[in-house]
Design an enzyme around this catalytic site. Structure first.
Site, short mmCIF file in Angstrom:
data_model
loop_
_atom_site.label_atom_id
_atom_site.label_comp_id
_atom_site.label_asym_id
_atom_site.label_seq_id
_atom_site.Cartn_x
_atom_site.Cartn_y
_atom_site.Cartn_z
N HIS A 48 -32.47 -53.97 65.94
CA HIS A 48 -32.33 -53.99 64.48
C HIS A 48 -33.73 -54.04 63.86
O HIS A 48 -34.45 -55.04 64.00
CB HIS A 48 -31.54 -55.21 64.02
CG HIS A 48 -30.13 -55.22 64.51
ND1 HIS A 48 -29.32 -56.34 64.44
CD2 HIS A 48 -29.36 -54.26 65.10
CE1 HIS A 48 -28.13 -56.06 64.94
NE2 HIS A 48 -28.13 -54.81 65.35
N ASP B 272 -23.13 -58.17 66.62
CA ASP B 272 -23.24 -56.74 66.92
C ASP B 272 -23.33 -56.53 68.43
O ASP B 272 -24.10 -57.20 69.11
CB ASP B 272 -24.48 -56.16 66.24
CG ASP B 272 -24.59 -54.66 66.42
OD1 ASP B 272 -23.54 -53.99 66.54
OD2 ASP B 272 -25.73 -54.15 66.43
N SER C 285 -31.71 -58.15 68.29
CA SER C 285 -32.03 -58.28 66.86
C SER C 285 -33.14 -59.32 66.68
O SER C 285 -34.23 -59.15 67.21
CB SER C 285 -30.77 -58.64 66.07
OG SER C 285 -31.03 -58.68 64.69
#
Length: 357
Positions: free
Chosen positions: A204, A300, A177
């Site tokens: 992401h 995540d 991310s």
């Protein structure tokens, strides 16, 4: 208190970003600027912890301003980018030059055109995270003329006596991310065209950014890099980037693994989701898989990685010192899932070695 300067040529966006930031009592906007020249002057005088920077500005644009900041007074810079192909390409270039992350600039000069609450929460979280990280691990100067140093995995690595047999593992799943684009670029650019595995990436990123991201990686790497499409076959020496706003799964069609690009689960906090990717790779490939969690906020990937590891997968987490934000890798380490914790500079080599573990 985290001190921020907002640099944007649009009075509307200067005001909007200031409002978003000041929703958080731990953030203070200490100055605003309408172009890069004014921004540099205020940064030198006020010494903020973080800067938000528009890309397209008069007099001195965002990327030129960023280069000067990273050369003379490095500090965390979050780019504010339009959701266009040109905006995506400029943002990816800015990340390569030292920006830590970006937020999207939605079209239209009305607050109704933005999901203000979600954007505000996301921006404030990013600002505080990168400021805290910079205090622990101060940013290094990036010279404007600096050429990135690449330490590639040598071709003969895979034909040496220790690696002459067929690798045990042949699927690499990467979840990443904040700070991800330059980190992924570094890892992939060090792999040879003969790399004996397929790589799947959940970064992401908004939908408008993932195809330019894949194209940029493809132009810089010896392996092929593509934005994933539903039904793509698994092939060695190819990396697939999940499209923004979708999920990337690996499913078995008979005995053959095949990429699925899907919308479900719609309830996932992130799309793409590292959890969805890791779980599907673990269930379909088991001991043939290597899972890698790199820089990023939040957690995540941790639940999906539990599945991957339980099925015999090998797990690598990026080290705290080499992350822009140590959130996702920390969740892997704290959960007892990491087989190795590795600095960014060594991830490509450790991934290559993990194919034989």
């Amino acid at each position: 208190m985290t001190r921020v300067i907002v640099v944007d040529d649009s009075a509307f966006f200067r005001s909007s970003i200031t409002k978003m930031l000041t929703q958080d009592s731990e953030i203070e906007v200490i100055g605003v600027a309408k172009d890069g020249i004014e921004g540099l002057e205020k940064i030198k005088n006020l010494k903020p912890d973080v800067v938000t920077m528009d890309i397209e500005m008069p007099k001195l644009d965002g990327i030129s301003t960023l280069k000067i900041i990273m050369d003379e007074m490095p500090l965390p810079v979050i780019m504010v980018s339009s959701l266009t192909k040109e905006g995506a390409e400029a943002t990816l270039k800015a990340l390569e030059f030292g920006a830590v992350d970006f937020i999207p600039k939605y079209p239209g000069n009305s607050l109704a055109s933005m999901d203000l609450a979600a954007l505000s929460s996301d921006l404030c979280t990013k600002v505080k995270a990168v400021a805290a990280r910079a205090k622990r691990f101060p940013l290094k100067r990036i010279r404007k003329d600096k050429v990135p140093i690449i330490s590639p995995v040598k071709k003969d690595f895979f034909t040496s006596p220790n690696h002459s047999e067929r690798s045990r593992r042949d699927i690499i799943a990467i979840g990443v991310s904040t700070g991800g684009p330059p980190a992924v670029q570094k890892v992939l650019s060090e792999l040879p065209e003969t790399f004996p595995a397929c790589i799947l990436i959940a970064q992401h990123m908004p939908a408008a950014f993932t195809k330019p991201f894949a194209e940029r990686l493809n132009s810089m790497c010896k392996i092929s890099v593509k934005e994933a499409e539903h039904g793509n076959p698994i092939k060695n020496g190819i990396a697939y980037v999940c499209p923004g706003g979708r999920h990337l799964r690996l499913d078995l069609k008979g005995a053959l693994p095949q990429i699925s690009v899907v919308s479900e689960p719609s309830t996932a906090l992130y799309k793409p989701s590292a959890n969805v990717l890791m779980e599907s790779v673990g269930k379909s490939m088991g001991g043939r898989s290597v899972g890698v969690i790199m820089t990023g906020m939040g957690s995540d990937g941790v639940e999906g990685m539990r599945v991957l590891k339980s099925k015999g997968g090998f797990v690598i987490a990026q080290s705290e010192a080499s992350c822009v934000v140590y959130g996702m890798p920390k969740a892997i380490v704290d959960g007892g899932l990491a087989d190795e914790v590795v600095d960014l500079d060594n991830i490509a080599e450790r991934v290559a070695s993990a194919l034989y573990k």
